[in-house]
Design an enzyme around this catalytic site. Sequence first.
Site, PDB file in Angstrom:
ATOM      1  N   SER A   1      63.782  53.635  28.854  1.00 51.12           N
ATOM      2  CA  SER A   1      62.420  54.224  28.899  1.00 51.12           C
ATOM      3  C   SER A   1      61.276  53.204  28.932  1.00 51.12           C
ATOM      4  O   SER A   1      60.121  53.606  28.990  1.00 51.12           O
ATOM      5  CB  SER A   1      62.156  55.211  27.738  1.00 51.12           C
ATOM      6  OG  SER A   1      62.785  56.445  27.964  1.00 51.12           O
ATOM      7  N   THR A   2      61.584  51.895  28.866  1.00 49.47           N
ATOM      8  CA  THR A   2      60.478  50.931  28.764  1.00 49.47           C
ATOM      9  C   THR A   2      59.967  50.442  30.119  1.00 49.47           C
ATOM     10  O   THR A   2      59.102  49.566  30.173  1.00 49.47           O
ATOM     11  CB  THR A   2      60.862  49.699  27.911  1.00 49.47           C
ATOM     12  OG1 THR A   2      61.896  48.970  28.578  1.00 49.47           O
ATOM     13  CG2 THR A   2      61.315  50.099  26.526  1.00 49.47           C
ATOM     14  N   GLY A   3      60.475  51.009  31.212  1.00 47.15           N
ATOM     15  CA  GLY A   3      59.994  50.636  32.543  1.00 47.15           C
ATOM     16  C   GLY A   3      59.138  51.748  33.114  1.00 47.15           C
ATOM     17  O   GLY A   3      58.030  52.009  32.629  1.00 47.15           O
TER      18      GLY A   3
ATOM     19  N   ASP B   1      68.378  51.915  37.186  1.00 46.17           N
ATOM     20  CA  ASP B   1      69.154  52.978  37.850  1.00 46.17           C
ATOM     21  C   ASP B   1      69.451  52.576  39.305  1.00 46.17           C
ATOM     22  O   ASP B   1      70.604  52.626  39.760  1.00 46.17           O
ATOM     23  CB  ASP B   1      68.314  54.268  37.793  1.00 46.17           C
ATOM     24  CG  ASP B   1      69.082  55.526  38.142  1.00 46.17           C
ATOM     25  OD1 ASP B   1      70.310  55.452  38.300  1.00 46.17           O
ATOM     26  OD2 ASP B   1      68.439  56.590  38.255  1.00 46.17           O
TER      27      ASP B   1
HETATM   28  N1  AR6 Z   1      69.439  45.020  34.085  1.00 51.67           N
HETATM   29  C1  AR6 Z   1      68.935  45.284  32.861  1.00 51.67           C
HETATM   30  N2  AR6 Z   1      67.729  45.865  32.680  1.00 51.67           N
HETATM   31  C2  AR6 Z   1      67.011  46.174  33.765  1.00 51.67           C
HETATM   32  C3  AR6 Z   1      67.471  45.945  35.092  1.00 51.67           C
HETATM   33  C4  AR6 Z   1      68.758  45.335  35.218  1.00 51.67           C
HETATM   34  N3  AR6 Z   1      69.296  45.074  36.431  1.00 51.67           N
HETATM   35  N4  AR6 Z   1      66.507  46.379  35.951  1.00 51.67           N
HETATM   36  C5  AR6 Z   1      65.487  46.846  35.207  1.00 51.67           C
HETATM   37  N5  AR6 Z   1      65.774  46.719  33.899  1.00 51.67           N
HETATM   38  P1  AR6 Z   1      63.554  51.516  34.094  1.00 51.67           P
HETATM   39  P2  AR6 Z   1      63.081  53.939  32.468  1.00 51.67           P
HETATM   40  C6  AR6 Z   1      64.978  47.089  32.712  1.00 51.67           C
HETATM   41  O1  AR6 Z   1      62.265  51.684  34.818  1.00 51.67           O
HETATM   42  O2  AR6 Z   1      61.811  53.378  31.970  1.00 51.67           O
HETATM   43  C7  AR6 Z   1      64.319  55.074  37.358  1.00 51.67           C
HETATM   44  O3  AR6 Z   1      63.664  55.303  38.567  1.00 51.67           O
HETATM   45  C8  AR6 Z   1      63.489  47.186  32.879  1.00 51.67           C
HETATM   46  O4  AR6 Z   1      62.891  45.890  32.796  1.00 51.67           O
HETATM   47  O5  AR6 Z   1      64.752  51.114  34.874  1.00 51.67           O
HETATM   48  O6  AR6 Z   1      64.055  54.556  31.498  1.00 51.67           O
HETATM   49  C9  AR6 Z   1      65.178  56.250  36.918  1.00 51.67           C
HETATM   50  O7  AR6 Z   1      65.762  56.921  38.022  1.00 51.67           O
HETATM   51  C10 AR6 Z   1      63.106  48.048  31.681  1.00 51.67           C
HETATM   52  O8  AR6 Z   1      62.927  47.242  30.513  1.00 51.67           O
HETATM   53  O9  AR6 Z   1      63.981  52.890  33.313  1.00 51.67           O
HETATM   54  C11 AR6 Z   1      64.193  57.132  36.211  1.00 51.67           C
HETATM   55  O10 AR6 Z   1      63.460  57.931  37.119  1.00 51.67           O
HETATM   56  C12 AR6 Z   1      64.331  48.918  31.453  1.00 51.67           C
HETATM   57  O11 AR6 Z   1      65.365  48.387  32.296  1.00 51.67           O
HETATM   58  C13 AR6 Z   1      63.256  56.143  35.560  1.00 51.67           C
HETATM   59  O12 AR6 Z   1      63.334  54.942  36.335  1.00 51.67           O
HETATM   60  C14 AR6 Z   1      64.134  50.370  31.796  1.00 51.67           C
HETATM   61  O13 AR6 Z   1      63.293  50.478  32.932  1.00 51.67           O
HETATM   62  C15 AR6 Z   1      63.686  55.809  34.161  1.00 51.67           C
HETATM   63  O14 AR6 Z   1      62.706  54.999  33.576  1.00 51.67           O
END
Ligand code: AR6
Length: 176
Positions: free
Chosen positions: A123-125, A36
């Site tokens: 959701s995996t982060g 995000d």
């Molecule tokens: N490109 C592709 N994937 C990515 C990138 C990128 N540039 N950066 C991270 N990822 P997350 P969530 C992957 O935490 O778990 C935010 O603060 C990362 O490795 O981004 O859905 C939002 O505002 C992971 O596998 O999202 C929400 O509050 C995946 O993206 C919250 O995080 C998702 O990780 C959402 O959490």
Amino acid sequence: MAEQTIEVILGDITALAADAIVNAANSSLLGGGGVDGAIHRAAGPGLLAECREIAARQGGCPAGEAVITGAYNLSCRRVIHTVGPVWNGGSRGEPGLLASCYRKSLLLAQSEGLESIAFPNISTGVYRYPRQAAAEIAFDAVVKTLPEVPGIRRVIFVCFDRENFGIYEDLKKNII
Ligand code: AR6
């Protein structure tokens, strides 16, 4: 019917020139960390301004739903913002909500006439969804929804880390 493809790549979703990239947002729609934060940084302030308007109009976006905006400085045409579930052990509706993120994003892309869509591993982060389970849901939801969205020609799963990439590659071999 013409072919619909599912691709798995390792990379940064902000660099993709697909018709739509999907953002793993939160229900405020006002930005955050992870993918995000990366999408908002790369898109520039216009994206946040449009998200603010949507949030003011409809009070944000609940988990499992999706909204669409412009792409501003990104190489894609549109950004679809979906809100994944926070992992809380798996018995609070998490699988259904995660599947809904993929399904609603595809339906929205189809309704906007878009042909290619790139998903991060929602959701995996920060939201801590177990990776293998999340990847199985992602594939299952996309495979089940594709027949309803014939305008979508290409779905791209963009993995940011090698662990997710390996999981997705194995699933793709087994499913397709
Ligand atoms: N490109 C592709 N994937 C990515 C990138 C990128 N540039 N950066 C991270 N990822 P997350 P969530 C992957 O935490 O778990 C935010 O603060 C990362 O490795 O981004 O859905 C939002 O505002 C992971 O596998 O999202 C929400 O509050 C995946 O993206 C919250 O995080 C998702 O990780 C959402 O959490």
